[in-house]
Design a protein around this motif. Sequence first.
Motif, PDB file in Angstrom:
ATOM      1  N   ALA A 106      58.752  53.606  33.037  1.00  0.00           N
ATOM      2  CA  ALA A 106      58.346  52.594  32.056  1.00  0.00           C
ATOM      3  C   ALA A 106      57.986  53.235  30.722  1.00  0.00           C
ATOM      4  O   ALA A 106      58.315  52.705  29.652  1.00  0.00           O
ATOM      5  CB  ALA A 106      57.171  51.787  32.601  1.00  0.00           C
TER       6      ALA A 106
ATOM      7  N   ALA B 155      61.273  42.609  29.061  1.00  0.00           N
ATOM      8  CA  ALA B 155      60.693  43.667  28.233  1.00  0.00           C
ATOM      9  C   ALA B 155      61.711  44.197  27.233  1.00  0.00           C
ATOM     10  O   ALA B 155      61.361  44.544  26.098  1.00  0.00           O
ATOM     11  CB  ALA B 155      60.186  44.802  29.126  1.00  0.00           C
ATOM     12  N   ALA B 156      62.975  44.244  27.647  1.00  0.00           N
ATOM     13  CA  ALA B 156      64.021  44.753  26.756  1.00  0.00           C
ATOM     14  C   ALA B 156      64.338  43.766  25.638  1.00  0.00           C
ATOM     15  O   ALA B 156      64.685  44.177  24.523  1.00  0.00           O
ATOM     16  CB  ALA B 156      65.280  45.063  27.562  1.00  0.00           C
TER      17      ALA B 156
ATOM     18  N   LEU C 256      61.255  54.224  29.016  1.00  0.00           N
ATOM     19  CA  LEU C 256      61.978  53.054  28.500  1.00  0.00           C
ATOM     20  C   LEU C 256      61.281  52.460  27.284  1.00  0.00           C
ATOM     21  O   LEU C 256      61.932  52.003  26.340  1.00  0.00           O
ATOM     22  CB  LEU C 256      62.107  51.995  29.598  1.00  0.00           C
ATOM     23  CG  LEU C 256      63.010  52.345  30.787  1.00  0.00           C
ATOM     24  CD1 LEU C 256      62.928  51.259  31.856  1.00  0.00           C
ATOM     25  CD2 LEU C 256      64.455  52.533  30.334  1.00  0.00           C
ATOM     26  N   GLY C 257      59.938  52.448  27.324  1.00  0.00           N
ATOM     27  CA  GLY C 257      59.190  51.849  26.224  1.00  0.00           C
ATOM     28  C   GLY C 257      58.889  52.796  25.088  1.00  0.00           C
ATOM     29  O   GLY C 257      58.354  52.380  24.059  1.00  0.00           O
TER      30      GLY C 257
ATOM     31  N   ASP D 194      54.429  44.345  28.142  1.00  0.00           N
ATOM     32  CA  ASP D 194      55.737  44.963  28.335  1.00  0.00           C
ATOM     33  C   ASP D 194      55.661  46.164  29.271  1.00  0.00           C
ATOM     34  O   ASP D 194      56.576  46.418  30.062  1.00  0.00           O
ATOM     35  CB  ASP D 194      56.358  45.359  26.990  1.00  0.00           C
ATOM     36  CG  ASP D 194      55.507  46.387  26.235  1.00  0.00           C
ATOM     37  OD1 ASP D 194      54.269  46.364  26.398  1.00  0.00           O
ATOM     38  OD2 ASP D 194      56.082  47.202  25.494  1.00  0.00           O
TER      39      ASP D 194
ATOM     40  N   LEU E 138      62.202  43.422  33.639  1.00  0.00           N
ATOM     41  CA  LEU E 138      62.834  44.482  32.857  1.00  0.00           C
ATOM     42  C   LEU E 138      63.673  43.911  31.728  1.00  0.00           C
ATOM     43  O   LEU E 138      63.649  44.417  30.596  1.00  0.00           O
ATOM     44  CB  LEU E 138      63.693  45.357  33.773  1.00  0.00           C
ATOM     45  CG  LEU E 138      62.934  46.315  34.709  1.00  0.00           C
ATOM     46  CD1 LEU E 138      63.902  47.000  35.660  1.00  0.00           C
ATOM     47  CD2 LEU E 138      62.165  47.357  33.906  1.00  0.00           C
TER      48      LEU E 138
ATOM     49  N   VAL F 296      60.387  48.306  37.833  1.00  0.00           N
ATOM     50  CA  VAL F 296      60.895  49.517  38.487  1.00  0.00           C
ATOM     51  C   VAL F 296      60.496  49.527  39.958  1.00  0.00           C
ATOM     52  O   VAL F 296      61.302  49.863  40.843  1.00  0.00           O
ATOM     53  CB  VAL F 296      60.368  50.776  37.764  1.00  0.00           C
ATOM     54  CG1 VAL F 296      60.723  52.034  38.547  1.00  0.00           C
ATOM     55  CG2 VAL F 296      60.949  50.862  36.355  1.00  0.00           C
TER      56      VAL F 296
ATOM     57  N   ARG G 262      57.636  46.461  32.874  1.00  0.00           N
ATOM     58  CA  ARG G 262      58.524  47.582  33.212  1.00  0.00           C
ATOM     59  C   ARG G 262      58.076  48.274  34.503  1.00  0.00           C
ATOM     60  O   ARG G 262      58.907  48.615  35.350  1.00  0.00           O
ATOM     61  CB  ARG G 262      58.567  48.579  32.058  1.00  0.00           C
ATOM     62  CG  ARG G 262      59.294  48.057  30.814  1.00  0.00           C
ATOM     63  CD  ARG G 262      59.499  49.167  29.789  1.00  0.00           C
ATOM     64  NE  ARG G 262      60.238  48.678  28.625  1.00  0.00           N
ATOM     65  CZ  ARG G 262      59.664  48.319  27.479  1.00  0.00           C
ATOM     66  NH1 ARG G 262      58.346  48.415  27.349  1.00  0.00           N
ATOM     67  NH2 ARG G 262      60.386  47.881  26.469  1.00  0.00           N
TER      68      ARG G 262
END
Length: 666
Positions: free
Chosen positions: A197, A32-33, A200-201, A124, A29, A132, A128
């Motif tokens: 995910a 990916a961020a 978030l993405g 990514d 996570l 999660v 995510r």
Amino acid sequence: MLIKMIPEIGHYALIVALLMACVQAVLPLAGAATRRPLWMAYARPMAAGQLAFLLIAYGCLTASYMLDDFSVVNVANNANSLLPWYYKFSAVWGNHEGSVLLWSLILGVWTFAVGCFSRGLPPDMVARVLGVMGLVSVGFLAFVLITSNPFERSLPNIPADGADLNPLLQDVGLIIHPPMLYMGYVGFSVVFAFAIAALLGGRLDSAWTRWVRPWTNIAWAFLTVGIALGSWWAYYELGWGGWWFWDPVENASLLPWLAGTALIHSLAVTEKRGTFKSWTVLLAITTFSLSLMGTFLVRSGVLTSVHAFANDPSRGLFILVLLGITVGLSLLIFALRAPRVSQPGGFNWVSRDALLLVNNILLVVMTVTVLLGTVYPLLLDALNLGKISVGPPYFNALFVPLTVLLCVFMGLGPSARWKRMAGRELLTRLWIAGLGALVIGVAAPLVYTGQWNLKASLGLVAALWLVLSLVRDLWGKTSRAGSRLGALKRLTPAYWGMVLGHLGLAVTIIGVALVSNYSVERNVRMNVGDRVEVNGIGFHMTALDERRGPNYVSDAATIEVTREGASASFEMHPEKRLYIARGMPMTQVALRPGLFHDLYVAMGEELDDGSWALRVQIKPFVRWLWLGALLMAAGGIIAVADRRYRRRLSVREPEPVVTAREANAS
């Protein structure tokens, strides 16, 4: 020495699995961020490692059961040296600690599967999703280790023998029912992870729906089979002859199934039209949250049920906190990110879009109805506002009409066009199907018994409407082709999955309508030589014997059954068992299954004069309940075979555009 250390090996394996879950939750996570490929790359190896150590832990607990290691508290409380080996195997999950370990193991299997079957996804997104799922694993593994350690020892006071597995659970149905149910519960964690995910993405497009639809269908199919197996077990094992009691724990499995059904339909609209995005994500969050709530109800001690395991308040508090964190954080993410991924889309109120929306609203209302009936009495009790009981009258009065209304719109949906359609055209397509369902459904009870029954007719009309509307849709899809057989072959697996799913629901409704209204039950008093007749079927007790099983003794009756007009007879053998270790009596039902009716004989108690109380029942079409569930599950699995779910997807795939030609196409 190594054999004696098996529980410790399992315990350490759980600790290592928790540590790997923590890495899986944090690094991918964060990667990916911050766009760090190396950190994201930790997701798959950690998922594989976590599964490996969970398999070791589960294998160690299973070995402790098989070796009768009564120094392990869990084994001593739930097994016995006389217990057959196959029940020792299922006893691993026939208790609170083992069932949560199985829950965690199945979560590890789903996580590993996502890692294996996501090679075509953007890195990514994979990071995510697995991150999660790692967070969910952390919560449950911490729950196991802190409150529900299955490897706890009772040294140095080792009992000479175990307390035995609950006799209710000594049944083949309980060998396969919990794993199937958990596969469904936990499978929705994948859908939940994909939803979070996507939020978030900032990616919630048609490609996302094609990633998530197969996982949704498979989880839903497993849950469908799990619920059906639980219903089947309750039917023959409890000795009551019922297949659904609106027990709170039964409701706990029905809730995510209803929400998951709505999710499947919502995903179809999101994939085809690019609409309902926020609705789809919210349903994904809701479905998994309801799965967690079912886990809380079974393991918190707030319920008294034959299905419930735990009665430790600390365990219930832990799961309640976990549920609160999961729901709270996911809804916060949804509130912050949903406006960025939603996309408005218009449609006419006579269209497939609108009908699917109405279906979803009805399914959500049904979910809320069951949820209120299940939780409201618990809330009143917890707040010291009194005790009330919400039973079948409440659920039947609300749930049954909603189901009939749902069937009406389900029958309309397949024949409607996307975006817009003339109401007169839809009526022209389906009026024959509607009239046929009405005529046959009203006349069938008269033909079946010579008397009309409103409730039975209502169920039959709803089921026949589903079937005949599907037939009309199939006819319409093949009428313009040169060869109907060739046209049928060109229909996609996703379409055939829909057909089987709707057909399965119709079959189940027929079973419910007929068994609920035409079951025959008689409580009789019988001794050797006595004979009774029920609906033209004779039951003659010819013998009463004492038998001994591996861990029980029983009184077994031999009942000779004869039918009017039939020359051959057959025997049924109901039993009343006493399990030695627990001193617990159990009824072993005698069943003569059939496609159109079951004969059901259950022994009650021995009476003062040496005769026995028996319950004799004739259950028409009861097998159709579970046949329909199997058809629905098969439909969910077949839909996954659609090739559009197997192709590699681009990192950015355009949104679906519905042209005027597509909107006007059938």
